[in-house]
Design a protein around this motif. Sequence first.
Motif, PDB file in Angstrom:
ATOM      1  N   GLY A  91      -9.221   1.374  12.008  1.00  0.00           N
ATOM      2  CA  GLY A  91      -8.623   1.397  13.252  1.00  0.00           C
ATOM      3  C   GLY A  91      -8.041   2.663  12.510  1.00  0.00           C
ATOM      4  O   GLY A  91      -7.056   3.485  12.710  1.00  0.00           O
ATOM      5  N   GLU A  92      -7.829   3.325  10.890  1.00  0.00           N
ATOM      6  CA  GLU A  92      -6.738   4.149  10.414  1.00  0.00           C
ATOM      7  C   GLU A  92      -7.700   5.455  10.378  1.00  0.00           C
ATOM      8  O   GLU A  92      -7.521   6.603  10.925  1.00  0.00           O
ATOM      9  CB  GLU A  92      -6.999   3.997   8.472  1.00  0.00           C
ATOM     10  CG  GLU A  92      -6.089   3.353   9.127  1.00  0.00           C
ATOM     11  CD  GLU A  92      -4.123   3.309   8.877  1.00  0.00           C
ATOM     12  OE1 GLU A  92      -3.838   4.082   8.494  1.00  0.00           O
ATOM     13  OE2 GLU A  92      -4.013   2.081  10.010  1.00  0.00           O
ATOM     14  N   LEU A  93      -9.198   5.314  10.747  1.00  0.00           N
ATOM     15  CA  LEU A  93      -9.608   6.232  10.680  1.00  0.00           C
ATOM     16  C   LEU A  93      -9.928   6.232  11.802  1.00  0.00           C
ATOM     17  O   LEU A  93      -9.966   7.944  12.418  1.00  0.00           O
ATOM     18  CB  LEU A  93     -10.930   5.900  10.061  1.00  0.00           C
ATOM     19  CG  LEU A  93     -11.498   5.431   9.121  1.00  0.00           C
ATOM     20  CD1 LEU A  93     -13.053   5.281   8.583  1.00  0.00           C
ATOM     21  CD2 LEU A  93     -11.256   6.828   8.036  1.00  0.00           C
ATOM     22  N   ASN A  94      -9.831   5.955  12.978  1.00  0.00           N
ATOM     23  CA  ASN A  94      -9.636   6.579  14.371  1.00  0.00           C
ATOM     24  C   ASN A  94      -8.439   7.227  14.535  1.00  0.00           C
ATOM     25  O   ASN A  94      -8.300   8.084  15.440  1.00  0.00           O
ATOM     26  CB  ASN A  94      -9.936   4.743  15.552  1.00  0.00           C
ATOM     27  CG  ASN A  94     -11.134   4.367  15.340  1.00  0.00           C
ATOM     28  OD1 ASN A  94     -12.311   4.732  15.337  1.00  0.00           O
ATOM     29  ND2 ASN A  94     -11.630   3.519  15.825  1.00  0.00           N
ATOM     30  N   LYS A  95      -7.081   6.307  14.138  1.00  0.00           N
ATOM     31  CA  LYS A  95      -6.106   7.249  14.487  1.00  0.00           C
ATOM     32  C   LYS A  95      -6.756   8.563  13.679  1.00  0.00           C
ATOM     33  O   LYS A  95      -5.903   9.050  14.492  1.00  0.00           O
ATOM     34  CB  LYS A  95      -4.598   6.809  13.269  1.00  0.00           C
ATOM     35  CG  LYS A  95      -4.923   4.964  14.107  1.00  0.00           C
ATOM     36  CD  LYS A  95      -4.003   4.594  12.922  1.00  0.00           C
ATOM     37  CE  LYS A  95      -3.697   2.712  13.669  1.00  0.00           C
ATOM     38  NZ  LYS A  95      -2.501   2.135  12.817  1.00  0.00           N
ATOM     39  N   LEU A  96      -7.100   9.173  12.821  1.00  0.00           N
ATOM     40  CA  LEU A  96      -7.247  10.370  11.879  1.00  0.00           C
ATOM     41  C   LEU A  96      -7.759  10.958  12.835  1.00  0.00           C
ATOM     42  O   LEU A  96      -7.825  12.374  12.254  1.00  0.00           O
ATOM     43  CB  LEU A  96      -7.508  10.270  10.482  1.00  0.00           C
ATOM     44  CG  LEU A  96      -6.630   9.616   9.379  1.00  0.00           C
ATOM     45  CD1 LEU A  96      -7.431   8.755   8.617  1.00  0.00           C
ATOM     46  CD2 LEU A  96      -5.655  10.604   9.222  1.00  0.00           C
ATOM     47  N   PHE A  97      -9.433  10.489  13.468  1.00  0.00           N
ATOM     48  CA  PHE A  97     -10.220  11.582  13.751  1.00  0.00           C
ATOM     49  C   PHE A  97     -10.272  11.429  15.610  1.00  0.00           C
ATOM     50  O   PHE A  97     -11.120  12.500  15.570  1.00  0.00           O
ATOM     51  CB  PHE A  97     -11.619  10.807  12.476  1.00  0.00           C
ATOM     52  CG  PHE A  97     -11.596  11.143  11.253  1.00  0.00           C
ATOM     53  CD1 PHE A  97     -10.564  12.669  11.100  1.00  0.00           C
ATOM     54  CD2 PHE A  97     -11.870  10.405  10.743  1.00  0.00           C
ATOM     55  CE1 PHE A  97     -10.731  12.587   9.128  1.00  0.00           C
ATOM     56  CE2 PHE A  97     -11.864  10.818   9.029  1.00  0.00           C
ATOM     57  CZ  PHE A  97     -11.091  11.581   8.377  1.00  0.00           C
TER      58      PHE A  97
END
Length: 375
Positions: A252-258
């Motif tokens: 979830g954090e990576l999808n928000k970032l990238f």
Amino acid sequence: MRQYTLSASLIILTIALVSWGQKGHKAIATIAEKHLAPNTKTIVSTYLKGETMSEASTWADEISDDPQYKKTASWHYINLPMGLTKEQFTDYVIKQDKDNVYTAILKAEANLKDKTLSLAQKNQALKFLIHLVGDAHQPMHVSRAEDKGGNDVQVRFNGNGTNLHALWDGKLIDHEGFNYAEMAKKYDWANPEQVKKWQADSPMQWLWESYQVSTQIYDDTQPGSNIDEASYKRSIAIVHLRIAQAGIRLAGELNKLFNEQQQTRPIEKPIVPIAVVPSKPLAKAITVKLTDLKSSVGKNVIVTGKVFSLKDIKSMVLVNVGAAHPNQLLTLALKGKAKVLADKINGKTITIQGTVSLFKNKPEMVVTDPSLIKF
């Protein structure tokens, strides 16, 4: 839908701690990879320079002995007094005057958003984030300093003495008997509603959950007590949940970032060519017996033997070949990419190529290239 009661916290450290061990961190990263959006997956691969997330997940522990990363030791945990309310807990975390797992996660995410940073800097920030999200979900990494996050609390498990921190780092996982790929498959059970809920939670919430759990662990565990089968079953259920949540939340954090980020490669500074002096070619490998290794020190050899046991010491995995420790005929030190073989070779007969050296008067071979081991 599965439901578990959370409550716990942990952590400490006058020494660098390894949370979840290699298998736990690799399982978290593998779960996360399955939940990445396509664009995120492309950017992650770019920043990791082709390395998989599972391969990168243990880097932050592997560098713990490197002097240039000494300051990152405190990034893996946070020390707190027990008995705090959620409001007190949040205030305490925010006002800490030293870097900890919470501030390190925020810094890593900020660096991944910074368009001025180089590919090397993005690579390092991403590897830290992959690892530290896992650390934040290990209950014994959000707790009290006085017993070094449970390292000073002695218990017995599976007939052997250990400590509370080591129990939660890896012994519960090892007792279950799965490798990291099997763990990822078994633990990745969350339905879409749970995924959405978990990914909406903030890093502060992750830590609060770990704090609740570690509190319960301390309440339920008396120093010197035996962790019986009933206690193991309760504990491994929490391990399942925390690793599942860590994997889902990391994605979830990576999808928000990238996911909305343009697929551009960070600009690297020009590399100044370095003159390369040809090295002396290795001598042709010779085939020897395990029992003859002591007479082959300094030689490039090929040797075959059965793996009897392994020990993960963060910077490498030590493999006992020919017999169990301390009677092994060869100690095989797996480093770098070769460490991925650890879960695959235990109990198997393997053939290794490498240079023989002596350590404490016993033959040793260091292998970094997994292609040099056949099984």
